[in-house]
Design an enzyme around this catalytic site. Sequence first.
Site, short mmCIF file in Angstrom:
data_model
loop_
_atom_site.label_atom_id
_atom_site.label_comp_id
_atom_site.label_asym_id
_atom_site.label_seq_id
_atom_site.Cartn_x
_atom_site.Cartn_y
_atom_site.Cartn_z
N ASN A 26 0.80 -1.24 0.00
CA ASN A 26 0.00 0.00 0.00
C ASN A 26 0.83 1.28 0.00
O ASN A 26 0.39 2.30 -0.53
CB ASN A 26 -1.02 -0.01 1.14
CG ASN A 26 -0.40 -0.14 2.50
OD1 ASN A 26 0.72 -0.63 2.63
ND2 ASN A 26 -1.10 0.30 3.51
N GLU B 70 3.71 -4.57 12.49
CA GLU B 70 2.82 -3.41 12.24
C GLU B 70 1.66 -3.95 11.42
O GLU B 70 1.82 -4.27 10.24
CB GLU B 70 3.56 -2.33 11.45
CG GLU B 70 4.78 -1.75 12.14
CD GLU B 70 4.43 -0.90 13.34
OE1 GLU B 70 3.24 -0.54 13.51
OE2 GLU B 70 5.33 -0.60 14.14
N CYS C 239 -3.34 1.45 6.69
CA CYS C 239 -3.60 0.74 7.94
C CYS C 239 -4.30 1.63 8.95
O CYS C 239 -5.11 1.18 9.73
CB CYS C 239 -2.29 0.23 8.51
SG CYS C 239 -1.03 1.49 8.62
N GLU D 299 7.36 2.23 15.29
CA GLU D 299 8.34 2.68 14.30
C GLU D 299 8.42 4.21 14.36
O GLU D 299 7.59 4.86 14.99
CB GLU D 299 7.91 2.24 12.89
CG GLU D 299 7.88 0.73 12.75
CD GLU D 299 7.71 0.25 11.32
OE1 GLU D 299 6.65 0.51 10.75
OE2 GLU D 299 8.66 -0.35 10.79
#
Length: 493
Positions: free
Chosen positions: A156, A254, A288, A464
Amino acid sequence: MSATLTLPQTPLWIDGAAVPATSGQSLTVSSSATEDLIAELGVAGKDDVDRAVAAARKAFGRWATTPAGKRTRILNKAADLIRARAGELAELESRNNGKPVAHCKGEILSGAEVFEFFAGAATKITGETVPAIMPGTLSLTVKEPIGVCAQIIPWNYPFMMASWKLAPALAAGCCIVLKPSELTPLTAMKLAEILAEAGLPAGVLNVVHGPGETVGNWLVTHPGVDKVAFTGGTETGRAIMAAAAGRLKRLTLELGGKSPSVVFADVDVEAVAAASVHAIFYSAGQSCEARSRILVEQSVHDRFVEAFVAKAGKLVVGDPTQEVTHVGSLISAEHLAKVDGFVQRAVAAGVTVALGGKRAEAHAKGHFYLPTVLTGVTPEHEVFKQEVFGPVVTITPFASEAEALKLANGTDYGLFASVWTRDLARGLRMAQGISSGGVGINQPFTAFSGLPFGGTKQSGLGRELSVRSLDAYLEEKAIMANTTDKVFNPFGL
Ligand code: NAD
């Protein structure tokens, strides 16, 4: 002669050079928006994965002990090269992934920022001294790079996800085997070339291609890999966690999300509707942290729905090469069918389609889906609970702050949330109560270098983008030294 034979070849990147896959297998890479085949991808065999891991292991000793300042210079140079080539990289990303080229350019530039951020961080890795444990001792800690990391990323945000993964690992002194999504492998190869040009020694970064079930799994279970960093779906994350458990690999995950936007009645409804359109429909909802559930205080619900539908209806869906386009193609026909399946099941369950609800008929080629607004959605509906990962938003009313919090926390996910209110105390209270890795108050943005990004609950493990995220690539070692001339004799022998 098959048409695919004339396609540009995308090889593997092992030990500082582009090399053909030895498996003899290949996949075609297509443009999501036009369905044209644009590259032939060499699929790594097990031997190729072994070679990539071996190259990383060989490079590790030197890279781990390379002065941090040198790592800084290489990462800064890479950032400069990314900026210089941002236009070309954005075009390639857009051509492959199908999202608007202008958006791709922003994502490429934000990748450069991530390299700069971690370039600066490389020289700030420190241990600590510990108060003397007993007289005549000195105790301290040092941080050391974990070793060889397998990094597996989705389709994505191909370049951005590669940047988020590579920059901290390289800053920490780790070596890497990266596996991009087999659907969008092209810009990761360019990034490997850029890093080599910036001075990254051969073997520090290797790139292999192929399906997750084979190539990804070989990496996750490989005895030469010390850590796995994964971004992708929650189900895949669970499979990777189980596969990595065999050798107790270090792990960051993630994963997916079902993030809420909570809108209280005291806001400027028109303005918040506009910002909330961006928060779900950027990247055609394939984010996300897309705020895919809007929760609106009952008294302004109808007004909000009207404003939101009017604004979402103005979005330009289509050709990603055009500057005016807001919403490009979904990644694939299979993904469009999955997104539409959610919508059709929601309709069958009694939900109202206030906008969209079908593919964009104007486009014979590509996988364009209309921005879709579903109202009358309750917490029991599948579409309220599960990640659609497409341009689909649900709107649900709430009567009180307590109910808003319950609804916001009413899914298994916990990646991000937005809260909209003029009452800052209430905004902060909601931020404290929502279980997620991050909360935005009165603004739609989510991820910036310096701020930790990641999820609670089923949205993942670890963070992150922050300075502390470097710790995900470092082991902490305790050193205890005797500073006297005598050897301790605890048994008194
Ligand atoms: P995916 O899980 O299908 O695939 C992601 C990557 O994992 C791909 O490279 C794939 O080849 C690989 N893979 C698949 N199965 C594997 C296995 N068994 N072992 C090892 N590797 C395997 O996800 P996707 O469809 O590419 O991406 C969409 C998902 O990613 C969404 O759920 C989205 O929410 C999530 N995502 C999360 C974040 C985040 O930061 N939390 C960011 C972007 C995307």
